[in-house]
Design a protein around this motif. Structure first.
Motif, PDB file in Angstrom:
ATOM      1  N   ILE A   1      58.978  51.199  41.217  1.00 12.06           N
ATOM      2  CA  ILE A   1      57.841  51.870  41.849  1.00 12.06           C
ATOM      3  C   ILE A   1      56.548  51.107  41.568  1.00 12.06           C
ATOM      4  O   ILE A   1      55.710  50.918  42.462  1.00 12.06           O
ATOM      5  CB  ILE A   1      57.744  53.332  41.361  1.00 12.06           C
ATOM      6  N   ALA A   2      56.383  50.639  40.311  1.00  9.92           N
ATOM      7  CA  ALA A   2      55.188  49.863  39.957  1.00  9.92           C
ATOM      8  C   ALA A   2      55.125  48.572  40.772  1.00  9.92           C
ATOM      9  O   ALA A   2      54.049  48.183  41.262  1.00  9.92           O
ATOM     10  CB  ALA A   2      55.194  49.548  38.466  1.00  9.92           C
ATOM     11  N   LEU A   3      56.273  47.909  40.943  1.00 10.09           N
ATOM     12  CA  LEU A   3      56.288  46.635  41.659  1.00 10.09           C
ATOM     13  C   LEU A   3      56.140  46.814  43.162  1.00 10.09           C
ATOM     14  O   LEU A   3      55.580  45.954  43.842  1.00 10.09           O
ATOM     15  CB  LEU A   3      57.577  45.874  41.324  1.00 10.09           C
ATOM     16  N   ILE A   4      56.611  47.928  43.702  1.00 12.21           N
ATOM     17  CA  ILE A   4      56.340  48.232  45.112  1.00 12.21           C
ATOM     18  C   ILE A   4      54.833  48.364  45.310  1.00 12.21           C
ATOM     19  O   ILE A   4      54.258  47.832  46.269  1.00 12.21           O
ATOM     20  CB  ILE A   4      57.070  49.513  45.555  1.00 12.21           C
ATOM     21  N   GLY A   5      54.177  49.075  44.385  1.00  7.72           N
ATOM     22  CA  GLY A   5      52.719  49.181  44.453  1.00  7.72           C
ATOM     23  C   GLY A   5      52.050  47.828  44.298  1.00  7.72           C
ATOM     24  O   GLY A   5      51.125  47.479  45.042  1.00  7.72           O
ATOM     25  N   PHE A   6      52.510  47.034  43.324  1.00  5.47           N
ATOM     26  CA  PHE A   6      51.924  45.713  43.062  1.00  5.47           C
ATOM     27  C   PHE A   6      52.011  44.813  44.292  1.00  5.47           C
ATOM     28  O   PHE A   6      51.010  44.228  44.724  1.00  5.47           O
ATOM     29  CB  PHE A   6      52.657  45.062  41.883  1.00  5.47           C
ATOM     30  N   PHE A   7      53.207  44.710  44.874  1.00  3.31           N
ATOM     31  CA  PHE A   7      53.368  43.849  46.042  1.00  3.31           C
ATOM     32  C   PHE A   7      52.677  44.442  47.273  1.00  3.31           C
ATOM     33  O   PHE A   7      52.261  43.703  48.170  1.00  3.31           O
ATOM     34  CB  PHE A   7      54.849  43.591  46.308  1.00  3.31           C
ATOM     35  N   GLY A   8      52.540  45.774  47.298  1.00 10.55           N
ATOM     36  CA  GLY A   8      51.763  46.393  48.365  1.00 10.55           C
ATOM     37  C   GLY A   8      50.312  45.972  48.306  1.00 10.55           C
ATOM     38  O   GLY A   8      49.669  45.733  49.344  1.00 10.55           O
ATOM     39  N   GLY A   9      49.758  45.869  47.084  1.00  8.15           N
ATOM     40  CA  GLY A   9      48.381  45.394  46.923  1.00  8.15           C
ATOM     41  C   GLY A   9      48.227  43.955  47.395  1.00  8.15           C
ATOM     42  O   GLY A   9      47.253  43.608  48.083  1.00  8.15           O
ATOM     43  N   LEU A  10      49.194  43.102  47.049  1.00 11.10           N
ATOM     44  CA  LEU A  10      49.159  41.706  47.513  1.00 11.10           C
ATOM     45  C   LEU A  10      49.252  41.621  49.032  1.00 11.10           C
ATOM     46  O   LEU A  10      48.680  40.721  49.654  1.00 11.10           O
ATOM     47  CB  LEU A  10      50.323  40.917  46.898  1.00 11.10           C
ATOM     48  N   TYR A  11      49.968  42.555  49.620  1.00  6.54           N
ATOM     49  CA  TYR A  11      50.199  42.567  51.071  1.00  6.54           C
ATOM     50  C   TYR A  11      48.954  43.010  51.838  1.00  6.54           C
ATOM     51  O   TYR A  11      48.561  42.393  52.835  1.00  6.54           O
ATOM     52  CB  TYR A  11      51.368  43.517  51.350  1.00  6.54           C
ATOM     53  N   ILE A  12      48.290  44.074  51.356  1.00  9.94           N
ATOM     54  CA  ILE A  12      47.280  44.739  52.175  1.00  9.94           C
ATOM     55  C   ILE A  12      45.908  44.087  52.100  1.00  9.94           C
ATOM     56  O   ILE A  12      45.186  44.006  53.098  1.00  9.94           O
ATOM     57  CB  ILE A  12      47.192  46.246  51.781  1.00  9.94           C
ATOM     58  N   VAL A  13      45.507  43.586  50.920  1.00 15.20           N
ATOM     59  CA  VAL A  13      44.142  43.076  50.742  1.00 15.20           C
ATOM     60  C   VAL A  13      43.847  41.871  51.641  1.00 15.20           C
ATOM     61  O   VAL A  13      42.801  41.827  52.306  1.00 15.20           O
ATOM     62  CB  VAL A  13      43.882  42.752  49.256  1.00 15.20           C
ATOM     63  N   PRO A  14      44.739  40.847  51.720  1.00 16.40           N
ATOM     64  CA  PRO A  14      44.432  39.712  52.606  1.00 16.40           C
ATOM     65  C   PRO A  14      44.323  40.117  54.076  1.00 16.40           C
ATOM     66  O   PRO A  14      43.571  39.490  54.832  1.00 16.40           O
ATOM     67  CB  PRO A  14      45.628  38.770  52.395  1.00 16.40           C
TER      68      PRO A  14
END
Length: 468
Positions: free
Chosen positions: A369-382
């Motif tokens: 769950i933490a890593l889904i959130g982490f990679f979601g942050g990498l995905y959405i900001v750019p």
């Protein structure tokens, strides 16, 4: 000379790395950051308090079934995004933005006074109306929020600035939901909830007074007050720029993915993991922490530039850890018996199955769950930074408004998709698995339509390997 140059490069690199945090020392960013943080915080304090109240004390408010209301109320909050986003985008392009922000904050104080009356009178209709108006508040603020950043940040600061804003938003959502649920469970919830939401709204107005002037992008714009025709016009405008269109579709897909997970977290904690409310809060906290860290890491991984290579990297993580979340959840559920029921501390401490074998599946699930959130942050900001740098300056707010409309639409579709999945006889972990696999198809579509995403990803991987 070479040594001096090397030391100079280290100093520059160190300065660059701290860039997003040093923004908090600057007047052009700090008041805006706290204003948007407090707005998202108050949204969720009020919304969660109301939904918790309805879930556990519906009889004191209405004769309508509590389960029905808890399903309908979030939709009432989203509805203004469909109705008013197009108008909000025009207002943000036509008028000076800091003034709009202050008007929105005054509006928020009025809404919270209205909501306080609903709490004291135990009137669900007043509370529902206040929730709808808070949706309007967020709808008006949305285009201003993302169009403000490119006016006050340099292009090499946009990734860091967006990362800070996304991190702040998800932390505000988390804290707001925790505080809202706690307030609703107190014996004197009417007065303490009213005091809390009014205090947060007032503080938000105070911070908004420090937001610097942000000149109108299109002061001569003639506003079209018809939301239907203006929505059509906005969608048509972004469709003609396929670069922006595909970025918005990619952002909207993230909200589909996230909504599919977050909407199921309460039942997932209760029915799959056999946990109580504290386990649900633990899952939500871990996810929010992950997305906050991922958003902040974007600047470091992209070296301060708008790096589309991170989008596919984030998408890969969303699929891999979404699939593993299904595996971990299925394994945990299979190891439980019907008598097992946990609070968060017991859940964290559990490391043996019913046969006495040592397992770490609970921690594995939290890591997923933490890593889904982490990679979601990498995905959405750019993707947000990409839109901000490519949209025409005179249309930036309307492009963000169109993005908000499509985001809301995808969130509604995600709810319908979840209902359809359950009607097929699948369970919550299988919904997570399906969503993670559909993510592959969406990314394949994105790469076929816009090959630059794959090229940017391969280039980013190559450059990253050189620095190892």
């Amino acid at each position: 000379m070479h040594k001096l140059q090397s030391n100079y490069n280290k100093i520059i690199k160190k300065t660059h790395m701290s860039n997003q945090f040093t923004l908090m020392n600057e007047q052009r960013f700090r008041p805006f950051f706290f204003t948007q943080f407090l707005g998202a915080f108050n949204d969720n304090v009020f919304k969660t308090s109301l939904i918790t109240l309805v879930a556990f004390h519906a009889a004191s408010l209405t004769t309508i079934d509590g389960a029905t209301l808890t399903t309908l109320l979030p939709g009432l909050f989203i509805l203004p995004f469909f109705l008013f986003s197009a108008t909000a985008g025009q207002l943000a392009d036509k008028f000076e933005k800091s003034q709009i922000i202050r008007y929105v904050k005054v509006f928020e104080i009025g809404i919270m006074l209205f909501a306080s009356g609903g709490f004291f009178l135990h009137n669900i209709w007043l509370l529902a109306a206040a929730l709808f108006m808070m949706g309007m508040h967020s709808t008006i603020f949305g285009p201003v929020k993302y169009a403000y950043l490119p006016q006050h940040l340099k292009e090499n600061e946009l990734i860091g600035g967006n990362g800070m804003v996304e991190m702040g938003s998800f932390v505000a959502i988390l804290l707001g939901q925790v505080l809202g649920a706690w307030l609703a469970m107190q014996s004197q919830h009417e007065i303490i909830t009213s005091i809390a939401i009014l205090a947060i709204a007032t503080l938000g107005y105070w911070t908004s007074r420090g937001v610097p002037n942000s000149p109108a992008a299109a002061p001569k714009l003639q506003i079209n007050w018809n939301p239907i025709t203006e929505t059509y016009r906005n969608i048509k405008f972004i469709w003609h720029d396929q670069t922006i269109w595909l970025a918005i579709i990619a952002i909207s897909w993230f909200w589909f993915y996230g909504a599919s997970l977050l909407a199921q977290f309460p039942n997932f904690a209760k029915n799959v993991l056999h946990g109580d409310e504290s386990v649900f809060i633990l899952l939500l906290s871990i996810f929010s922490l992950g997305i906050g860290i991922g958003s902040l890491m974007c600047e470091k991984l992209s070296k301060g530039k708008v790096e589309l290579g991170l989008v596919l990297f984030g998408a890969i993580g969303l699929t891999l850890f979404g699939v593993d979340l299904y595996c971990a959840a299925t394994s945990i559920h299979a190891s439980l018996n019907n008598k097992d029921f946990f609070d968060y501390a017991t859940f964290l401490a559990r490391n043996h199955d019913t046969q006495g074998h040592i397992i770490f599946t609970h921690w594995r699930l939290l890591a997923d769950i933490a890593l889904i959130g982490f990679f979601g942050g990498l995905y959405i900001v750019p993707l947000y930074a990409h839109i901000q740098t490519h949209a025409e300056k005179s249309h930036q707010s309307r492009v963000i408004a169109a993005n908000n409309i499509l985001n809301a639409l995808f969130m509604v579709i995600s709810a319908a998709f979840s209902v359809w999945i359950f009607k097929q006889g699948l369970n919550i972990p299988q919904l997570f698995l399906t969503t993670a696999l559909v993510n592959i198809l969406v990314m394949a579509y994105l790469c076929v339509r816009q090959p630059s995403y794959m090229k940017a990803f391969l280039t980013w991987i190559k450059e990253s390997l050189k620095t190892i």
